[in-house]
Design an enzyme around this catalytic site. Structure first.
Site, PDB file in Angstrom:
ATOM      1  N   LYS A 105      32.902  18.427  49.139  1.00 47.96           N
ATOM      2  CA  LYS A 105      32.277  17.791  47.970  1.00 47.96           C
ATOM      3  C   LYS A 105      31.048  17.005  48.404  1.00 47.96           C
ATOM      4  CE  LYS A 105      36.700  17.521  45.626  1.00 47.96           C
ATOM      5  NZ  LYS A 105      37.895  16.730  45.357  1.00 47.96           N
ATOM      6  N   GLN A 135      40.983  11.279  45.287  1.00 41.57           N
ATOM      7  CA  GLN A 135      41.426  12.507  45.951  1.00 41.57           C
ATOM      8  C   GLN A 135      42.950  12.523  46.044  1.00 41.57           C
ATOM      9  OE1 GLN A 135      39.298  15.003  46.921  1.00 41.57           O
ATOM     10  NE2 GLN A 135      41.133  16.186  47.384  1.00 41.57           N
ATOM     11  N   ASP A 145      36.920  13.972  37.076  1.00 33.37           N
ATOM     12  CA  ASP A 145      37.982  14.947  37.345  1.00 33.37           C
ATOM     13  C   ASP A 145      38.654  15.376  36.039  1.00 33.37           C
ATOM     14  OD1 ASP A 145      38.299  15.852  39.933  1.00 33.37           O
ATOM     15  OD2 ASP A 145      39.475  14.128  40.601  1.00 33.37           O
TER      16      ASP A 145
END
Ligand code: NDP
Length: 285
Positions: free
Chosen positions: A52, A96, A119
């Site tokens: 990322k 994460q 997200d």
């Protein structure tokens, strides 16, 4: 035998998205900023975060990494999330996963302000998706899957989509997304009875169960579109998906490979979500 015309090239489609983002971001005085929070020393997470970070840097986006040791408390993380929510220079926040089990993932995800939840895992964005609101931030993997299906030009209305897997981050949001496109949806899971017969009825098959090569060629009708979300290590030690790609690639179907299908799209969609959050926060149309 592989027929390259029927392969849905996720790497290429993702690259096109990233090139477009790079062009748009280069016109901005201030870079979009994505904050990535991670905890502990999970090897796979470290690789995903690095991917990322690299993709963000390539398109001129800043990726701010906030890494915490295994002993960090939920209270400490909530304070950091609160500060990032208030920081006008931070446009997107992701946590994460997986997190160590002493931390309540749902509670932390819920603490991220909806407009920065790039997200799309928080309850506000999941609810907005359910009601088909254009304001919803769509989770990157399902969003990427839909983009891959659409790249085949298949007409979605009325098609029967079978989704194998019902996780909160892939299967369930994807079911809502495809329902919003007027597909008829079957969601299968580990307790589903007669999976091969269900899959045989499908015009669109999305496998997201984490079972190496579960979907066999004789489960699939001609003309189907197959998207493989799974990432597994096969018995030969090589990366493979949840679909028997080798057996299907020579048939009259459209199919994504693993690697080179959903994986690159997930990263591209996360950065697209961050760019859209930036534009919304800065009132850029
Ligand atoms: P989860 O483990 O959270 O969910 C797996 C789902 O598959 C569950 O709903 C489970 O059913 C179902 N399932 C398991 N075995 C079977 C079976 N034999 N038949 C039918 N259904 C089954 O996984 P995720 O959704 O997080 O991920 C799925 C896969 O996708 C993994 O391989 C993961 O690595 C990959 N992935 C890839 C991404 C990418 O960017 N390419 C992003 C996210 C995930 P039940 O609910 O009953 O347990």
């Amino acid at each position: 035998m592989t027929n390259s015309c029927n392969i849905i090239d996720g790497k290429k489609i993702a690259q096109d998205v990233l090139s477009s983002l790079k062009r748009q971001i280069s016109d901005m005085a201030a870079k979009p900023v994505l904050a990535v929070m991670s905890v502990g020393d999970d090897e796979a997470s470290r690789i995903y975060v690095r991917n990322k970070e690299k993709a963000a840097a390539d398109i001129g986006m800043e990726c701010r990494l906030l890494h915490f040791g295994n002993t960090v408390t939920e209270k400490e993380l909530l304070e950091v999330i609160g500060a990032l929510n208030e920081d006008e220079n931070v446009n997107g926040i992701i946590i994460q996963q997986p997190l160590p089990c002493h931390l309540n993932t749902a509670c932390l995800v819920e603490a991220v302000r909806a407009c920065k939840d790039v997200d799309g895992f928080g309850p506000v964005n999941l609810g907005l998706l359910q009601v088909n609101s254009p304001e919803a931030v769509i989770a990157a993997t399902p969003k990427g899957v839909l983009r891959l299906i659409k790249s085949t030009q298949v007409k979605l209305a009325g098609k029967h989509a079978v989704i194998i897997g019902r996780s909160n981050i892939v299967g369930k949001p994807l079911a809502s997304l495809l329902l919003n496109q007027d597909c008829t949806i079957t969601v299968a899971h580990s307790k589903t009875v007669g999976l091969p017969a269900l899959v045989r009825q499908a015009d669109i098959i999305v496998a997201a169960c984490g079972c190496a090569k579960l979907v066999k060629s004789d489960w699939v009708k001609d003309g189907a579109v197959l998207v493989d979300v799974g990432i597994n290590r096969g018995s030969d030690g090589r990366l493979c998906g949840d679909i028997d790609f080798e057996a299907l690639a020579g048939r009259n179907v459209r199919i994504t490979p693993v690697p080179g299908g959903v994986g690159p799209m997930t990263v591209a969609m996360l950065l697209e979500n961050t760019w859209q959050a930036y534009k919304k926060q800065k009132n850029i149309l």
